[in-house]
Each structure stands twice: as structure tokens, then as C-alpha cells.
Design a protein around this motif. Sequence first.
Motif, PDB file in Angstrom:
ATOM      1  N   LEU A 322     -52.545 -21.581  -3.615  1.00 55.88           N
ATOM      2  CA  LEU A 322     -51.778 -22.744  -3.130  1.00 55.88           C
ATOM      3  C   LEU A 322     -50.612 -22.337  -2.374  1.00 55.88           C
ATOM      4  CD1 LEU A 322     -51.703 -24.865  -6.732  1.00 55.88           C
ATOM      5  CD2 LEU A 322     -52.987 -25.438  -4.171  1.00 55.88           C
ATOM      6  N   GLU A 323     -50.782 -21.481  -1.334  1.00 52.60           N
ATOM      7  CA  GLU A 323     -49.759 -20.809  -0.426  1.00 52.60           C
ATOM      8  C   GLU A 323     -49.795 -22.025   0.824  1.00 52.60           C
ATOM      9  OE1 GLU A 323     -49.656 -16.947   2.617  1.00 52.60           O
ATOM     10  OE2 GLU A 323     -51.402 -17.622   1.710  1.00 52.60           O
ATOM     11  N   LYS A 324     -48.192 -22.430   1.048  1.00 51.98           N
ATOM     12  CA  LYS A 324     -48.122 -23.368   1.976  1.00 51.98           C
ATOM     13  C   LYS A 324     -47.812 -22.564   3.246  1.00 51.98           C
ATOM     14  CE  LYS A 324     -45.740 -26.658  -1.065  1.00 51.98           C
ATOM     15  NZ  LYS A 324     -44.517 -27.279  -1.374  1.00 51.98           N
ATOM     16  N   VAL A 325     -48.763 -23.009   4.221  1.00 48.97           N
ATOM     17  CA  VAL A 325     -48.683 -21.942   5.526  1.00 48.97           C
ATOM     18  C   VAL A 325     -47.763 -22.488   6.564  1.00 48.97           C
ATOM     19  CG1 VAL A 325     -50.432 -21.132   7.278  1.00 48.97           C
ATOM     20  CG2 VAL A 325     -51.209 -21.614   4.812  1.00 48.97           C
ATOM     21  N   LEU A 326     -47.935 -23.855   6.929  1.00 47.62           N
ATOM     22  CA  LEU A 326     -47.302 -24.419   7.890  1.00 47.62           C
ATOM     23  C   LEU A 326     -47.272 -25.968   7.789  1.00 47.62           C
ATOM     24  CD1 LEU A 326     -48.114 -22.807  11.355  1.00 47.62           C
ATOM     25  CD2 LEU A 326     -45.980 -22.629  10.391  1.00 47.62           C
ATOM     26  N   LYS A 327     -46.079 -26.565   8.332  1.00 44.86           N
ATOM     27  CA  LYS A 327     -46.276 -27.965   8.683  1.00 44.86           C
ATOM     28  C   LYS A 327     -46.295 -28.227   9.909  1.00 44.86           C
ATOM     29  CE  LYS A 327     -44.058 -30.893   5.536  1.00 44.86           C
ATOM     30  NZ  LYS A 327     -43.154 -31.516   4.691  1.00 44.86           N
ATOM     31  N   ILE A 328     -47.361 -28.973  10.294  1.00 44.22           N
ATOM     32  CA  ILE A 328     -47.609 -29.395  11.742  1.00 44.22           C
ATOM     33  C   ILE A 328     -47.555 -30.946  11.808  1.00 44.22           C
ATOM     34  CG2 ILE A 328     -49.017 -29.220  13.635  1.00 44.22           C
ATOM     35  CD1 ILE A 328     -49.982 -26.530  12.593  1.00 44.22           C
ATOM     36  N   ASN A 329     -46.853 -31.534  12.572  1.00 43.07           N
ATOM     37  CA  ASN A 329     -46.679 -32.912  12.938  1.00 43.07           C
ATOM     38  C   ASN A 329     -46.553 -33.657  11.401  1.00 43.07           C
ATOM     39  OD1 ASN A 329     -47.060 -32.770  15.559  1.00 43.07           O
ATOM     40  ND2 ASN A 329     -49.462 -32.955  15.400  1.00 43.07           N
ATOM     41  N   ASN A 330     -45.551 -32.942  10.567  1.00 47.21           N
ATOM     42  CA  ASN A 330     -45.270 -33.504   9.174  1.00 47.21           C
ATOM     43  C   ASN A 330     -46.708 -33.317   8.322  1.00 47.21           C
ATOM     44  OD1 ASN A 330     -43.344 -34.377   7.710  1.00 47.21           O
ATOM     45  ND2 ASN A 330     -43.905 -36.353   7.573  1.00 47.21           N
ATOM     46  N   VAL A 331     -47.685 -32.498   8.697  1.00 46.21           N
ATOM     47  CA  VAL A 331     -48.906 -32.232   7.897  1.00 46.21           C
ATOM     48  C   VAL A 331     -48.679 -30.967   7.269  1.00 46.21           C
ATOM     49  CG1 VAL A 331     -51.477 -32.180   7.655  1.00 46.21           C
ATOM     50  CG2 VAL A 331     -50.350 -33.988   9.127  1.00 46.21           C
ATOM     51  N   MET A 332     -48.975 -30.733   5.943  1.00 45.82           N
ATOM     52  CA  MET A 332     -48.801 -29.686   5.320  1.00 45.82           C
ATOM     53  C   MET A 332     -50.100 -28.810   5.060  1.00 45.82           C
ATOM     54  SD  MET A 332     -46.873 -27.045   4.255  1.00 45.82           S
ATOM     55  CE  MET A 332     -45.338 -27.716   3.885  1.00 45.82           C
ATOM     56  N   TYR A 333     -50.171 -27.737   5.599  1.00 44.33           N
ATOM     57  CA  TYR A 333     -51.660 -26.705   5.615  1.00 44.33           C
ATOM     58  C   TYR A 333     -51.372 -26.094   4.193  1.00 44.33           C
ATOM     59  CZ  TYR A 333     -52.806 -28.948   9.934  1.00 44.33           C
ATOM     60  OH  TYR A 333     -53.254 -30.014  10.825  1.00 44.33           O
ATOM     61  N   ILE A 334     -52.371 -26.014   3.443  1.00 42.52           N
ATOM     62  CA  ILE A 334     -52.108 -25.258   2.155  1.00 42.52           C
ATOM     63  C   ILE A 334     -53.337 -24.251   2.016  1.00 42.52           C
ATOM     64  CG2 ILE A 334     -51.997 -25.350  -0.388  1.00 42.52           C
ATOM     65  CD1 ILE A 334     -50.489 -28.150   0.321  1.00 42.52           C
ATOM     66  N   ASN A 335     -53.020 -22.954   1.820  1.00 43.91           N
ATOM     67  CA  ASN A 335     -54.226 -22.138   1.761  1.00 43.91           C
ATOM     68  C   ASN A 335     -54.375 -21.698   0.143  1.00 43.91           C
ATOM     69  OD1 ASN A 335     -56.104 -19.726   1.565  1.00 43.91           O
ATOM     70  ND2 ASN A 335     -54.257 -18.346   2.326  1.00 43.91           N
ATOM     71  N   ASP A 336     -55.521 -22.391  -0.285  1.00 44.85           N
ATOM     72  CA  ASP A 336     -56.097 -21.837  -1.659  1.00 44.85           C
ATOM     73  C   ASP A 336     -57.337 -21.232  -1.790  1.00 44.85           C
ATOM     74  OD1 ASP A 336     -55.152 -22.412  -4.618  1.00 44.85           O
ATOM     75  OD2 ASP A 336     -56.792 -23.848  -4.696  1.00 44.85           O
ATOM     76  N   SER A 337     -57.617 -20.148  -0.877  1.00 48.84           N
ATOM     77  CA  SER A 337     -58.808 -19.518  -0.563  1.00 48.84           C
ATOM     78  C   SER A 337     -59.285 -18.922  -2.150  1.00 48.84           C
ATOM     79  CB  SER A 337     -58.636 -18.453   0.495  1.00 48.84           C
ATOM     80  OG  SER A 337     -60.111 -17.979   0.600  1.00 48.84           O
ATOM     81  N   LYS A 338     -58.315 -18.415  -2.791  1.00 47.86           N
ATOM     82  CA  LYS A 338     -58.390 -18.096  -4.048  1.00 47.86           C
ATOM     83  C   LYS A 338     -59.164 -18.702  -5.102  1.00 47.86           C
ATOM     84  CE  LYS A 338     -57.077 -14.080  -6.569  1.00 47.86           C
ATOM     85  NZ  LYS A 338     -58.131 -14.080  -7.589  1.00 47.86           N
ATOM     86  N   ALA A 339     -59.391 -19.992  -4.703  1.00 50.05           N
ATOM     87  CA  ALA A 339     -60.115 -21.036  -5.608  1.00 50.05           C
ATOM     88  C   ALA A 339     -61.628 -21.084  -5.304  1.00 50.05           C
ATOM     89  CB  ALA A 339     -59.503 -22.392  -5.507  1.00 50.05           C
ATOM     90  N   THR A 340     -61.924 -19.826  -6.092  1.00 45.88           N
ATOM     91  CA  THR A 340     -63.413 -19.813  -5.878  1.00 45.88           C
ATOM     92  C   THR A 340     -64.452 -20.452  -7.092  1.00 45.88           C
ATOM     93  OG1 THR A 340     -63.349 -17.522  -7.207  1.00 45.88           O
ATOM     94  CG2 THR A 340     -62.813 -17.335  -4.814  1.00 45.88           C
ATOM     95  N   ASN A 341     -63.728 -21.172  -7.807  1.00 49.66           N
ATOM     96  CA  ASN A 341     -64.626 -21.895  -8.891  1.00 49.66           C
ATOM     97  C   ASN A 341     -64.013 -23.293  -8.880  1.00 49.66           C
ATOM     98  OD1 ASN A 341     -62.569 -21.933 -10.861  1.00 49.66           O
ATOM     99  ND2 ASN A 341     -62.899 -19.764 -11.314  1.00 49.66           N
ATOM    100  N   VAL A 342     -64.825 -24.303  -9.700  1.00 45.56           N
ATOM    101  CA  VAL A 342     -64.407 -25.744  -9.695  1.00 45.56           C
ATOM    102  C   VAL A 342     -63.022 -25.977 -10.452  1.00 45.56           C
ATOM    103  CG1 VAL A 342     -64.798 -27.935 -10.791  1.00 45.56           C
ATOM    104  CG2 VAL A 342     -66.647 -26.381  -9.545  1.00 45.56           C
ATOM    105  N   ASN A 343     -62.727 -24.956 -11.630  1.00 45.90           N
ATOM    106  CA  ASN A 343     -61.526 -25.193 -12.212  1.00 45.90           C
ATOM    107  C   ASN A 343     -60.393 -24.986 -11.467  1.00 45.90           C
ATOM    108  OD1 ASN A 343     -59.606 -23.895 -14.921  1.00 45.90           O
ATOM    109  ND2 ASN A 343     -60.614 -25.976 -15.083  1.00 45.90           N
ATOM    110  N   ALA A 344     -60.402 -23.734 -10.726  1.00 48.51           N
ATOM    111  CA  ALA A 344     -59.101 -23.563  -9.934  1.00 48.51           C
ATOM    112  C   ALA A 344     -59.060 -24.653  -8.670  1.00 48.51           C
ATOM    113  CB  ALA A 344     -59.471 -22.225  -9.061  1.00 48.51           C
ATOM    114  N   THR A 345     -59.901 -25.078  -8.210  1.00 52.99           N
ATOM    115  CA  THR A 345     -59.890 -26.330  -7.583  1.00 52.99           C
ATOM    116  C   THR A 345     -59.187 -27.734  -8.080  1.00 52.99           C
ATOM    117  OG1 THR A 345     -61.599 -25.527  -5.708  1.00 52.99           O
ATOM    118  CG2 THR A 345     -60.963 -27.901  -5.690  1.00 52.99           C
ATOM    119  N   PHE A 346     -59.690 -27.831  -9.293  1.00 50.76           N
ATOM    120  CA  PHE A 346     -59.189 -28.864 -10.123  1.00 50.76           C
ATOM    121  C   PHE A 346     -57.697 -28.761  -9.939  1.00 50.76           C
ATOM    122  CE2 PHE A 346     -57.600 -30.866 -13.731  1.00 50.76           C
ATOM    123  CZ  PHE A 346     -58.589 -32.086 -13.969  1.00 50.76           C
ATOM    124  N   TYR A 347     -57.176 -27.455 -10.487  1.00 51.25           N
ATOM    125  CA  TYR A 347     -55.737 -27.478 -10.259  1.00 51.25           C
ATOM    126  C   TYR A 347     -55.197 -27.763  -9.048  1.00 51.25           C
ATOM    127  CZ  TYR A 347     -55.808 -24.741 -14.962  1.00 51.25           C
ATOM    128  OH  TYR A 347     -56.065 -24.093 -16.107  1.00 51.25           O
TER     129      TYR A 347
END
Length: 456
Positions: A322-347
Motif C-alpha cells: 500500500l505504498e503511495k507512489v504519485l498523485k497525477i491529475n488528482n489520481v493517486m497511484y498505489i503500489n501493493d505488489s506485495k499482495a500476492t494472495n486474495v486476503n492481502a488484496t482484500f485489505y
Amino acid sequence: MCKSKIENRKSKIARLVILGAGESGVGTALLGKKKGFEVFVSDFGQLKETYKQVLEHHEIEWEEGGHTEEKILSATVVMKSPGIPDTVPIVKKLKNEGIKVISEIEFASKFTDATIVGITGSNGKTTTATLTYEVLKNGGLNVALGGNIGKSFAEQVSEETFTNYVLELSSFQLDGIETFAPHIAVLTNITPDHLNRYDHDFSKYIAAKFRIAMNQTADDYFIYDADDEVITEWLSEHPLQSRLLPFSAKKELKQGAYIKNNEIILTIDNNKFTMAIKTIGLQGEHNTKNAMAASTVAKLLKIRKATIRESMERFQGVEHRLEKVLKINNVMYINDSKATNVNATFYALDSMESPTVWIVGGVDKGNDYTDLLPLVNEKVKAIVCLGVDNEKLTKQFGNIVDMLVETQSMQEAVKIAYRLAERGDNVLLSPACASFDLFTNYEDRGRQFKEAVRQL
């Protein structure tokens, strides 16, 4: 120097063979060489140039692109890298020959007398391990962070004398232990993951996670989530030797940590510690639980209360979670690449407070996406599938969102997400899958995402 039980098995020089020349393999090779083993490293794939240089520099024999059976079957002991399943032919032959096959964690633990904190779980183990390490370091302990994160445990044991280790441990690493026993074990949670590795049998995966405590004694501690029904049910049927210290967001506990009036209350014997949840740097119930686990470890290791509170306040999380990378045109880009299973993505989806373009996909590990359906329905405006095979995702979510696009490169996925997102939206990379179809690992996937975002 700790004498290895392995070393004592034969009077002649013991031969250590290492399968897999990644971080754990090369680290084990360095430790084995230092401890007087005859070392041979064999990788079925190709070695990274940096690892080749390390092995050459230390005059360690290696091969790539296949396994020479004669050289491998002459081993006294074999260290198998965690990514290699027990089902590959060379591992089966080794076991048929009665040759011991262990993990790097097992091997390295024989050469240190340090206090070991072992942390495992389906989710939260990286954050909990990193947070625990930070608290202990801030408290003045001589401590290293390793295992499934950063520099390998074996290499650190070979290079320096730490008196404490915090080890993030995967189920694959725990599969290869025999005598390894952390003084403090933490189990953050258990949800279905890696089921393709465990014959699609959830109970085998649960048993693998609980191996972290199998050699603990009454002098050791087991810290766990008392709200996790999988854990509590297993404990009721498989009592542990170690002393149990639960944590909970739902019920009051006489021993361990719980939440009351927006405070964490931690009790160990008659010693009480409290901390306001709103002061914790990482918010959300799952992060509060990570903080409870880390605080319990810190109190057991006599870290001052003020140091624990300050560490919790300052900690800002780990890369790819859940790493906030950049806000571009008021859109927030979030890196949660470590979510390698369904439960992590649920969070991750649960924490989204704006309409979200969700980038998902990769190597499916036997995933059941059913639990995500309500969240996707509520929070996701479009899905960008990123994987070689997206069929399961399109079947599951195709009728729920207005827009679902298939892609096979990170750059393409990010460009499409950019076009689909509007002011105030989020673009979330939270794959719920392993990364090996298109990327080296989840770190590579996360860094490619961040690079693609920066190039928009």
C-alpha cells in the motif's frame, strides 16, 4: 564457534550441496565455506551475474542450466532453496538416498547463539518483521533483519555476530526445518495461500505455518492473532509447549494485547503497556494488529515503553505494501505488489476510500476470489488484468464492473489505468497473485509499476 550437528556426522570434510543460487543459496554457500564444508552450488536455471561473481570470489564451485546428479548425490547435506518444490526429480532422488535436505534457516541457525524472533503468516509478516526490527534497533539491541526479506540469514551469520535476529519466514522456509526453534514466534494470520504447493489441501498449509513453533519449549513464546479462527481451532487440537501470548481487536485478554477505548492494552504477567491507536503511523485494523504483535515482542525483550511508542508513531510502512507512489491529475497511484494472495488484496481494497481502477493478476495459486466480490462491487470502477492467463479473473469479475481490460505488460496496464481513471480516483496495483509469469518477483513487479507511473 557453534559446532554444527551436521559437521559432526562424519570425521572427513562434510560436503554441502546447495540447490538454487539465489539470495538464500549464495548466503548458505558463504556460511558453509567459512565453516569448513566442501561446497557445491547447483542451479537448474541461470545465475545472476552478481551471484556468479560472489561465488567466484570465494572460490566456490557452481553450475547453472541443470543438475549434475553425481555431484549432488555425493552430498552429506543439501540445502534446498525455498522456491524449489519437494516434487522435483533431484529432490526425490536425494530423499530416496537418505540424504538430509534442509532449508537455509535450519542450516544457519546451527551457527548462532542469538535470540531469534521468527515471524510468519499469510499476510502482514513483512510489515510486522520490519516494524519489530525497527523497535528493537531503536531500543539499542544488536539486531539484524533477515529470512524472507533483505540479506539472507545465512550470509549475516557468516559475516557478523548479531545477538538478535528478526526473521520473516515463509511456509516454504519452514518446510525445511528440523531443529530450528525461535525464542519468540509470531503468527500474524492464516488464510488460503500457496495451495498449489500443498496439494490444494489447506490443512497442509496450516501445518506448515505452525512448524515455526514445533521445537519451542516452555521457555519460549508464541504470539498469535486470537481473532483468527483457523489459528485458534488448530491450537485447540494441537497444544504447543511454548507460552501463548494472543492479540485481539475483538475481545479483552488477561495476557497479551487487545483494544479498548481506542487504545492498545498489552499485559505480560503483571506488566501493563498502553498506546493510543490514533498515534500509530500505519492506520487500519490489520496494521494495529501488526503493531500489537511487534509491541509484544518488544516488551518481552525489555524495550522501554517510550521507545515502543515512538517507533510505532514514526514507522511509515514497507515498500510494495500500500505504498503511495504519485498523485497525477488528482489520481493517486498505489503500489501493493506485495499482495500476492486474495486476503492481502482484500485489505487493500477495503482501505480504498475513492473509486478505484484495480490492476490485478499473475500466477494464480489456487485462488478463490469470492470474498472480494462485495468490495469490487462497492469500490472498483474498472479492472485491468495483468497476466499471461486472465481467464479466471474475467470469469469472476467480468459481469461486476463496467470495464475489464486484459494486458500483458506493466507499461500497458498503467497506461490503460491512466486513461480509465478520473480526478479523485485511485489506481491500485494489488495483484492477489504471484508474479512469476511476467516478472522476476513481486519487488520487480512493484518497481516496474512505479517506473511506469513516473513515465506517465
